[in-house]
Scaffold this motif. Structure first.
Motif, short mmCIF file in Angstrom:
data_model
loop_
_atom_site.label_atom_id
_atom_site.label_comp_id
_atom_site.label_asym_id
_atom_site.label_seq_id
_atom_site.Cartn_x
_atom_site.Cartn_y
_atom_site.Cartn_z
N SER A 1 -19.63 -19.66 2.72
CA SER A 1 -20.46 -20.82 2.27
C SER A 1 -20.40 -22.09 3.07
O SER A 1 -21.25 -22.52 3.68
CB SER A 1 -20.30 -21.00 0.80
N SER B 1 -25.95 -24.40 0.39
CA SER B 1 -24.53 -23.97 0.78
C SER B 1 -23.41 -24.87 0.56
O SER B 1 -22.29 -24.66 0.38
CB SER B 1 -24.36 -23.45 2.30
N GLU C 1 -22.76 -24.82 -2.96
CA GLU C 1 -22.07 -23.67 -3.27
C GLU C 1 -20.51 -23.66 -2.79
O GLU C 1 -19.69 -23.40 -3.54
CB GLU C 1 -22.69 -22.46 -2.45
N GLN D 1 -17.45 -23.44 -5.32
CA GLN D 1 -16.17 -22.45 -4.84
C GLN D 1 -14.88 -23.28 -4.88
O GLN D 1 -13.90 -22.74 -5.60
CB GLN D 1 -16.46 -21.95 -3.77
#
Length: 152
Positions: A73, A104, A107, A111
């Motif tokens: 990502s 991204s 994301e 994460q």
């Protein structure tokens, strides 16, 4: 009193200069010869390297799970910016890839937060979670610039 007034004017001009310089650095009118000239790409590249190095410190069993996912990502941000820039003649395509880059970025933040929750002893990810807020804002500002002012 004159000295205080002069100092205030200098501070005020310095603040205005910093704002204008920041905008110039994001856009760099007439100086873009490559996606590498975009500040958002430069920031994304540095952060992707930091994520890669930090992910290597995760437990071995996470290298191919969370570690791999966050690397993908974070790399995707700079890759989407590069691909979008390659399609800059087609404004909707350029915007589409910038939106992918912003997605991204979100994301990667998610994460990073998950890794911080699972492994609170890894301080490298604490900085990375908040480190993606600024690029996300810059990408959003650049999307708005492309939507309103980009000449194809």
């Amino acid at each position: 009193m004159l000295l205080v007034t002069c100092c205030w004017l200098l501070v005020e001009k310095f603040v205005i200069f910093n704002i204008l310089f920041s905008l110039w650095f994001i856009i760099k009118p007439g100086k873009m010869s490559s996606f590498r000239d975009l500040e958002i790409n430069q920031i994304a590249f540095v952060l992707a390297k930091r994520v890669h190095i930090a992910s290597l410190k995760l437990p071995t069993y996470e290298l191919y799970e969370q570690g791999s996912q966050i690397c993908h990502s974070s790399n995707s941000i700079k890759d989407q910016i590069a691909e979008g820039y390659g399609r800059r003649r087609y404004k909707p395509e350029f915007i589409k890839f910038l939106i992918y880059a912003q997605s991204s970025c979100d994301e990667t933040t998610g994460q990073s937060e998950m890794i911080m929750e699972l492994y609170p002893d890894f301080p490298d990810f604490n900085d990375l979670s908040t480190g993606y807020d600024n690029p996300g804002k810059k990408i959003n500002s650049f999307i708005q610039y492309v939507e309103t002012s980009w000449k194809t």
